[in-house]
Design a protein around this motif. Structure first.
Motif, mmCIF file in Angstrom:
data_model
loop_
_atom_site.group_PDB
_atom_site.id
_atom_site.type_symbol
_atom_site.label_atom_id
_atom_site.label_comp_id
_atom_site.label_asym_id
_atom_site.label_seq_id
_atom_site.Cartn_x
_atom_site.Cartn_y
_atom_site.Cartn_z
ATOM 1 N N MET A 1 57.058 39.585 36.083
ATOM 2 C CA MET A 1 55.733 39.619 35.499
ATOM 3 C C MET A 1 55.588 38.376 34.622
ATOM 4 O O MET A 1 56.482 38.033 33.872
ATOM 5 C CB MET A 1 55.571 40.892 34.668
ATOM 6 C CG MET A 1 54.184 41.035 34.110
ATOM 7 S SD MET A 1 53.947 42.513 33.098
ATOM 8 C CE MET A 1 54.113 43.776 34.318
ATOM 9 N N GLN A 3 52.758 36.410 32.059
ATOM 10 C CA GLN A 3 51.457 36.343 31.382
ATOM 11 C C GLN A 3 50.959 34.912 31.471
ATOM 12 O O GLN A 3 51.667 33.972 31.119
ATOM 13 C CB GLN A 3 51.577 36.758 29.914
ATOM 14 C CG GLN A 3 50.248 36.708 29.201
ATOM 15 C CD GLN A 3 50.339 37.150 27.746
ATOM 16 O OE1 GLN A 3 51.388 37.580 27.279
ATOM 17 N NE2 GLN A 3 49.236 37.029 27.041
ATOM 18 N N VAL A 21 47.540 38.123 34.161
ATOM 19 C CA VAL A 21 48.946 38.437 34.449
ATOM 20 C C VAL A 21 49.184 38.271 35.944
ATOM 21 O O VAL A 21 48.329 38.598 36.766
ATOM 22 C CB VAL A 21 49.284 39.887 34.018
ATOM 23 C CG1 VAL A 21 50.705 40.259 34.397
ATOM 24 C CG2 VAL A 21 49.082 40.066 32.520
ATOM 25 N N ILE A 23 52.035 39.413 38.828
ATOM 26 C CA ILE A 23 53.174 40.297 39.080
ATOM 27 C C ILE A 23 53.778 39.943 40.434
ATOM 28 O O ILE A 23 53.076 39.884 41.443
ATOM 29 C CB ILE A 23 52.745 41.780 39.071
ATOM 30 C CG1 ILE A 23 52.094 42.135 37.729
ATOM 31 C CG2 ILE A 23 53.945 42.679 39.347
ATOM 32 C CD1 ILE A 23 51.438 43.501 37.705
ATOM 33 N N ASP A 24 55.091 39.733 40.445
ATOM 34 C CA ASP A 24 55.816 39.414 41.675
ATOM 35 C C ASP A 24 56.800 40.548 41.933
ATOM 36 O O ASP A 24 57.785 40.700 41.214
ATOM 37 C CB ASP A 24 56.543 38.088 41.512
ATOM 38 C CG ASP A 24 57.215 37.619 42.784
ATOM 39 O OD1 ASP A 24 57.235 38.380 43.778
ATOM 40 O OD2 ASP A 24 57.745 36.490 42.783
ATOM 41 N N TYR A 25 56.524 41.354 42.965
ATOM 42 C CA TYR A 25 57.389 42.488 43.285
ATOM 43 C C TYR A 25 58.545 42.105 44.204
ATOM 44 O O TYR A 25 59.374 42.937 44.536
ATOM 45 C CB TYR A 25 56.580 43.613 43.922
ATOM 46 C CG TYR A 25 55.701 44.338 42.939
ATOM 47 C CD1 TYR A 25 56.246 45.166 41.963
ATOM 48 C CD2 TYR A 25 54.323 44.204 42.979
ATOM 49 C CE1 TYR A 25 55.446 45.834 41.053
ATOM 50 C CE2 TYR A 25 53.512 44.872 42.079
ATOM 51 C CZ TYR A 25 54.078 45.691 41.122
ATOM 52 O OH TYR A 25 53.277 46.354 40.230
ATOM 53 N N LEU A 31 51.963 38.709 45.924
ATOM 54 C CA LEU A 31 51.797 38.569 44.486
ATOM 55 C C LEU A 31 50.587 39.401 44.087
ATOM 56 O O LEU A 31 49.640 39.537 44.857
ATOM 57 C CB LEU A 31 51.544 37.110 44.108
ATOM 58 C CG LEU A 31 52.695 36.132 44.358
ATOM 59 C CD1 LEU A 31 52.230 34.708 44.074
ATOM 60 C CD2 LEU A 31 53.882 36.486 43.497
ATOM 61 N N TRP A 33 47.655 39.817 41.137
ATOM 62 C CA TRP A 33 46.975 39.170 40.015
ATOM 63 C C TRP A 33 46.203 40.228 39.240
ATOM 64 O O TRP A 33 45.373 40.935 39.799
ATOM 65 C CB TRP A 33 46.010 38.115 40.535
ATOM 66 C CG TRP A 33 46.693 36.987 41.250
ATOM 67 C CD1 TRP A 33 47.133 36.992 42.535
ATOM 68 C CD2 TRP A 33 47.018 35.715 40.723
ATOM 69 N NE1 TRP A 33 47.711 35.782 42.841
ATOM 70 C CE2 TRP A 33 47.649 34.975 41.736
ATOM 71 C CE3 TRP A 33 46.827 35.114 39.476
ATOM 72 C CZ2 TRP A 33 48.096 33.679 41.557
ATOM 73 C CZ3 TRP A 33 47.270 33.808 39.305
ATOM 74 C CH2 TRP A 33 47.892 33.107 40.328
ATOM 75 N N CYS A 44 43.406 44.721 39.916
ATOM 76 C CA CYS A 44 44.566 44.004 40.447
ATOM 77 C C CYS A 44 44.240 43.563 41.861
ATOM 78 O O CYS A 44 43.768 44.367 42.674
ATOM 79 C CB CYS A 44 45.793 44.912 40.459
ATOM 80 S SG CYS A 44 46.345 45.380 38.816
#
Length: 73
Positions: A1, A3, A21, A23-25, A31, A33, A44
Motif C-alpha cells: 500500500m 499513500q 492510495v 494498493i498492490d495485491y 493495482l 487505486w 476503488c
C-alpha cells in the motif's frame, strides 16, 4: 500500500477524482487505486478503469481512438 503525496488527478468511470492510495495485491492482481471523486465519494478502481488527466504541459492529450475518450475530457 502506498499513500500518494500529492494525490494524483485521474479520470474514472464516475468522473474526475483524486487518487490518494495505491494498493498492490501482488503479481497476479490488478493495482487498485483508492480515489475520492469530485462529489466526495470514495471508490476503488482497477488500473484498467482509470486514466491520467490530460496535461498539455507534458504533452498528454486524449488520443482520438481511446475507447475511454468520453470519460477523459
Amino acid at each position: 500500500m502506498l499513500q500518494l503525496d500529492p494525490p494524483l488527478p485521474v479520470n474514472t468511470p464516475k468522473g474526475p477524482a483524486l487518487a490518494h492510495v495505491l494498493i498492490d495485491y501482488g503479481a497476479e492482481h490488478d493495482l487498485v487505486w483508492v480515489c475520492f471523486q469530485a462529489d466526495g465519494e470514495c471508490w476503488c478502481w482497477r488500473n484498467q478503469d482509470i486514466r491520467a488527466t490530460t496535461n498539455t504541459t507534458f504533452g498528454r492529450h486524449v488520443p482520438k481512438d481511446d475507447p475511454l475518450r468520453d470519460m477523459r475530457a
